[in-house]
Motif scaffolding. Structure first.
Motif, PDB file in Angstrom:
ATOM      1  N   THR A  11      -1.814   3.636   7.506  1.00 22.68           N
ATOM      2  CA  THR A  11      -3.283   3.638   7.380  1.00 22.68           C
ATOM      3  C   THR A  11      -3.787   2.573   6.405  1.00 22.68           C
ATOM      4  OG1 THR A  11      -3.097   5.286   5.632  1.00 22.68           O
ATOM      5  CG2 THR A  11      -3.522   6.108   7.843  1.00 22.68           C
ATOM      6  N   ASP A  14      -2.438  -3.254   4.750  1.00 20.56           N
ATOM      7  CA  ASP A  14      -1.263  -4.019   5.186  1.00 20.56           C
ATOM      8  C   ASP A  14      -0.540  -3.325   6.333  1.00 20.56           C
ATOM      9  OD1 ASP A  14      -1.982  -5.498   3.008  1.00 20.56           O
ATOM     10  OD2 ASP A  14      -0.081  -5.326   1.952  1.00 20.56           O
ATOM     11  N   ARG A  34      -0.569  10.519   5.845  1.00 21.68           N
ATOM     12  CA  ARG A  34      -0.450  11.746   5.050  1.00 21.68           C
ATOM     13  C   ARG A  34      -1.293  12.810   5.714  1.00 21.68           C
ATOM     14  NH1 ARG A  34      -1.795  10.758  -1.043  1.00 21.68           N
ATOM     15  NH2 ARG A  34      -3.335   9.306  -0.214  1.00 21.68           N
ATOM     16  N   ILE A  79       5.190   0.498   2.773  1.00 17.52           N
ATOM     17  CA  ILE A  79       3.913  -0.074   2.337  1.00 17.52           C
ATOM     18  C   ILE A  79       3.184   0.927   1.447  1.00 17.52           C
ATOM     19  CG2 ILE A  79       1.711  -0.977   3.241  1.00 17.52           C
ATOM     20  CD1 ILE A  79       4.143  -2.602   4.112  1.00 17.52           C
ATOM     21  N   SER A  83      -1.799   2.936  -4.876  1.00 15.02           N
ATOM     22  CA  SER A  83      -1.895   1.467  -4.880  1.00 15.02           C
ATOM     23  C   SER A  83      -3.039   0.924  -5.736  1.00 15.02           C
ATOM     24  CB  SER A  83      -2.081   0.994  -3.431  1.00 15.02           C
ATOM     25  OG  SER A  83      -3.266   1.589  -2.914  1.00 15.02           O
ATOM     26  N   TYR A 148       0.602   1.292 -13.122  1.00 13.38           N
ATOM     27  CA  TYR A 148       0.886   0.861 -11.739  1.00 13.38           C
ATOM     28  C   TYR A 148       1.948  -0.238 -11.743  1.00 13.38           C
ATOM     29  CZ  TYR A 148       0.118  -1.772  -7.389  1.00 13.38           C
ATOM     30  OH  TYR A 148       0.294  -2.459  -6.207  1.00 13.38           O
TER      31      TYR A 148
HETATM   32  P1  NAP Z   1      -3.804   0.552   0.597  1.00 16.19           P
HETATM   33  O1  NAP Z   1      -4.722   0.065   1.669  1.00 16.19           O
HETATM   34  O2  NAP Z   1      -4.377   0.902  -0.719  1.00 16.19           O
HETATM   35  O3  NAP Z   1      -3.031   1.816   1.185  1.00 16.19           O
HETATM   36  C1  NAP Z   1      -2.109   2.590   0.468  1.00 16.19           C
HETATM   37  C2  NAP Z   1      -1.310   3.393   1.470  1.00 16.19           C
HETATM   38  O4  NAP Z   1      -0.407   4.267   0.812  1.00 16.19           O
HETATM   39  C3  NAP Z   1      -2.180   4.257   2.389  1.00 16.19           C
HETATM   40  O5  NAP Z   1      -1.641   4.199   3.690  1.00 16.19           O
HETATM   41  C4  NAP Z   1      -1.994   5.640   1.784  1.00 16.19           C
HETATM   42  O6  NAP Z   1      -2.207   6.704   2.705  1.00 16.19           O
HETATM   43  C5  NAP Z   1      -0.519   5.561   1.408  1.00 16.19           C
HETATM   44  N1  NAP Z   1      -0.130   6.585   0.447  1.00 16.19           N
HETATM   45  C6  NAP Z   1      -0.666   6.829  -0.757  1.00 16.19           C
HETATM   46  N2  NAP Z   1      -0.007   7.837  -1.360  1.00 16.19           N
HETATM   47  C7  NAP Z   1       0.961   8.241  -0.500  1.00 16.19           C
HETATM   48  C8  NAP Z   1       1.954   9.240  -0.532  1.00 16.19           C
HETATM   49  N3  NAP Z   1       2.090  10.067  -1.579  1.00 16.19           N
HETATM   50  N4  NAP Z   1       2.783   9.360   0.519  1.00 16.19           N
HETATM   51  C9  NAP Z   1       2.650   8.565   1.608  1.00 16.19           C
HETATM   52  N5  NAP Z   1       1.709   7.612   1.705  1.00 16.19           N
HETATM   53  C10 NAP Z   1       0.884   7.445   0.660  1.00 16.19           C
HETATM   54  O7  NAP Z   1      -2.632  -0.502   0.377  1.00 16.19           O
HETATM   55  P2  NAP Z   1      -2.615  -2.092   0.632  1.00 16.19           P
HETATM   56  O8  NAP Z   1      -3.681  -2.742  -0.165  1.00 16.19           O
HETATM   57  O9  NAP Z   1      -2.495  -2.371   2.081  1.00 16.19           O
HETATM   58  O10 NAP Z   1      -1.246  -2.458  -0.076  1.00 16.19           O
HETATM   59  C11 NAP Z   1      -0.021  -2.140   0.573  1.00 16.19           C
HETATM   60  C12 NAP Z   1       1.102  -2.040  -0.433  1.00 16.19           C
HETATM   61  O11 NAP Z   1       1.228  -3.281  -1.122  1.00 16.19           O
HETATM   62  C13 NAP Z   1       0.889  -0.992  -1.519  1.00 16.19           C
HETATM   63  O12 NAP Z   1       2.166  -0.495  -1.869  1.00 16.19           O
HETATM   64  C14 NAP Z   1       0.310  -1.785  -2.672  1.00 16.19           C
HETATM   65  O13 NAP Z   1       0.573  -1.157  -3.901  1.00 16.19           O
HETATM   66  C15 NAP Z   1       1.070  -3.089  -2.516  1.00 16.19           C
HETATM   67  N6  NAP Z   1       0.370  -4.284  -2.970  1.00 16.19           N
HETATM   68  C16 NAP Z   1      -0.884  -4.555  -2.514  1.00 16.19           C
HETATM   69  C17 NAP Z   1      -1.515  -5.714  -2.919  1.00 16.19           C
HETATM   70  C18 NAP Z   1      -2.888  -6.064  -2.407  1.00 16.19           C
HETATM   71  O14 NAP Z   1      -3.495  -6.987  -2.969  1.00 16.19           O
HETATM   72  N7  NAP Z   1      -3.371  -5.417  -1.363  1.00 16.19           N
HETATM   73  C19 NAP Z   1      -0.859  -6.607  -3.767  1.00 16.19           C
HETATM   74  C20 NAP Z   1       0.428  -6.316  -4.179  1.00 16.19           C
HETATM   75  C21 NAP Z   1       1.039  -5.154  -3.763  1.00 16.19           C
HETATM   76  P3  NAP Z   1      -3.650   7.413   2.838  1.00 16.19           P
HETATM   77  O15 NAP Z   1      -4.391   6.634   3.887  1.00 16.19           O
HETATM   78  O16 NAP Z   1      -3.320   8.780   3.242  1.00 16.19           O
HETATM   79  O17 NAP Z   1      -4.315   7.338   1.482  1.00 16.19           O
END
Ligand code: NAP
Length: 334
Positions: A11, A14, A34, A79, A83, A148
């Motif tokens: 969801t 990424d 989730r 992923i 976050s 984080y």
């Molecule tokens: P995001 O849109 O914030 O989404 C976070 C995801 O993690 C969602 O699918 C969420 O599900 C899921 N999640 C949260 N808690 C969970 C749990 N306990 N069990 C299972 N799933 C869980 O993330 P994003 O921005 O695409 O980033 C993707 C990944 O890259 C993350 O790990 C983030 O920390 C890392 N990252 C992101 C960036 C960036 O700039 N975007 C940069 C560096 C690293 P729900 O929909 O249910 O909440």
């Protein structure tokens, strides 16, 4: 026969772009969500019926292990995470449970039930915290300075540990900030583009910010934290391609993915408001309640290794990225 990929956290911004990419490449995609009481998952509406959706939670190791046993995926992309760096201050223990220990649950499940699977772990630029240099490479020392970043540093080191100790094909993607119209409203670029749209379109009930207040005040003001904070910002749709390329390589490794440039929050405001014909200085104010207890220093992602070994480089300029996000939000918030 087509390959099977498991995306934990489909969801997410990424996860949903990655699912689009893998479907284009002919993969069978299993994505985890989730279980919660409401079903509001805008990033994957277009994927329903095209991917298999399963419920799993990084806190519940068995829910992950079951999927590894059942699907025997060729590739696993973790992923999912708590976050939001800003929320990690108010939820440090939960952040450690999900963003740090959750990764060990994934690695253990792979090790025991599908050791042939190639694993991508989303780590982050935040593992470098306060490093005093202009550009980070894979050799830059880890110096995380918020809950984080510290959880991601643990995840990153555990990924390397499972690669070196058990021979798993596990890669850590040290991604710098990446944005898109699917970015959550918790993050500053999306807050800016959503606010531009709400102001421009005179939206009566804007979405709420992280403090539960309307994102835009009745007099058309957006409140943000530190306006001089600088970040290296790229386009998420391009960054998921790098994730896939890492798992197609001959050798598992960690890679920095960024643009090797940086812009301030004020720059982001200027570009986004100007695209809608507005002057950001009339609409944006800094609010102490939104400042982080510690800021991270300016750091850019030197992606030379990814360019040399994966043939990956960023394509979309920051200006073009902000503009495409404004366009998407103008259409969304009416
Ligand atoms: P995001 O849109 O914030 O989404 C976070 C995801 O993690 C969602 O699918 C969420 O599900 C899921 N999640 C949260 N808690 C969970 C749990 N306990 N069990 C299972 N799933 C869980 O993330 P994003 O921005 O695409 O980033 C993707 C990944 O890259 C993350 O790990 C983030 O920390 C890392 N990252 C992101 C960036 C960036 O700039 N975007 C940069 C560096 C690293 P729900 O929909 O249910 O909440």
């Amino acid at each position: 026969m087509s390959k099977t990929a498991l995306i934990i956290g489909v969801t997410s911004q990424d996860g949903s772009y990655l699912a689009d990419l893998l479907l284009e490449k002919g993969y069978r995609v299993v994505g985890t969500i989730r279980r919660n009481t409401t079903y509001d998952k805008p990033n994957i509406q277009h994927l329903i019926g095209k991917i298999t959706i399963e419920a799993a939670d990084l806190i519940d190791g068995e829910s992950i292990a079951r999927l590894l046993r059942q699907y025997q995926p060729d590739e696993v992309y973790n992923i999912a995470a708590q976050s939001v760096p800003a929320d990690s201050w108010s939820h440090p223990i939960y952040t450690g449970e999900v963003t740090a220990l959750g990764v060990v649950r994934v690695m253990e499940a792979v090790r025991h039930f599908a050791p042939q699977a190639r694993v991508y772990q989303a780590t982050s630029r935040e593992i470098y915290g306060n490093v005093q240099s202009i550009a980070a490479t894979e050799a830059t020392p880890i110096d995380a300075n918020n809950p984080y970043g510290i959880a991601k540093a643990y995840a990153h080191m555990m990924t390397r540990c499972y690669r070196e100790s058990y021979g798993l094909f596990a890669c850590g993607g040290i991604l710098f900030n990446h944005e898109s119209p699917r970015r959550s409203l918790h993050f500053v670029t999306r807050k800016i583009t959503a606010a531009v749209a709400c102001i421009k379109n005179k939206v009566a009930h804007p979405p709420l910010d992280e403090l539960g207040r309307p994102l835009v005040t009745p007099d058309g003001k957006l409140k943000l934290g530190y306006l001089d904070a600088r970040r290296d910002w790229g386009y998420a749709k391009e960054y998921v391609e790098a994730m896939w390329l890492m798992l197609q390589n001959d050798t598992p490794k960690d890679y920095v993915i960024g643009t090797n440039s940086s812009y301030s929050v004020a720059d982001a405001c200027r570009i986004a408001f100007a695209h809608a014909g507005l002057d950001w200085q009339n609409h944006v104010a800094s609010d102490e309640a939104l400042l982080r207890p510690t800021e991270i220093t300016v750091l850019q992602g030197d992606y030379s290794l990814a360019e040399k070994e994966l043939g990956w480089r960023p394509q979309t300029s920051f200006e073009a990225l902000m503009q495409l996000m404004v366009e998407a939000d103008l259409a969304l918030f009416k």
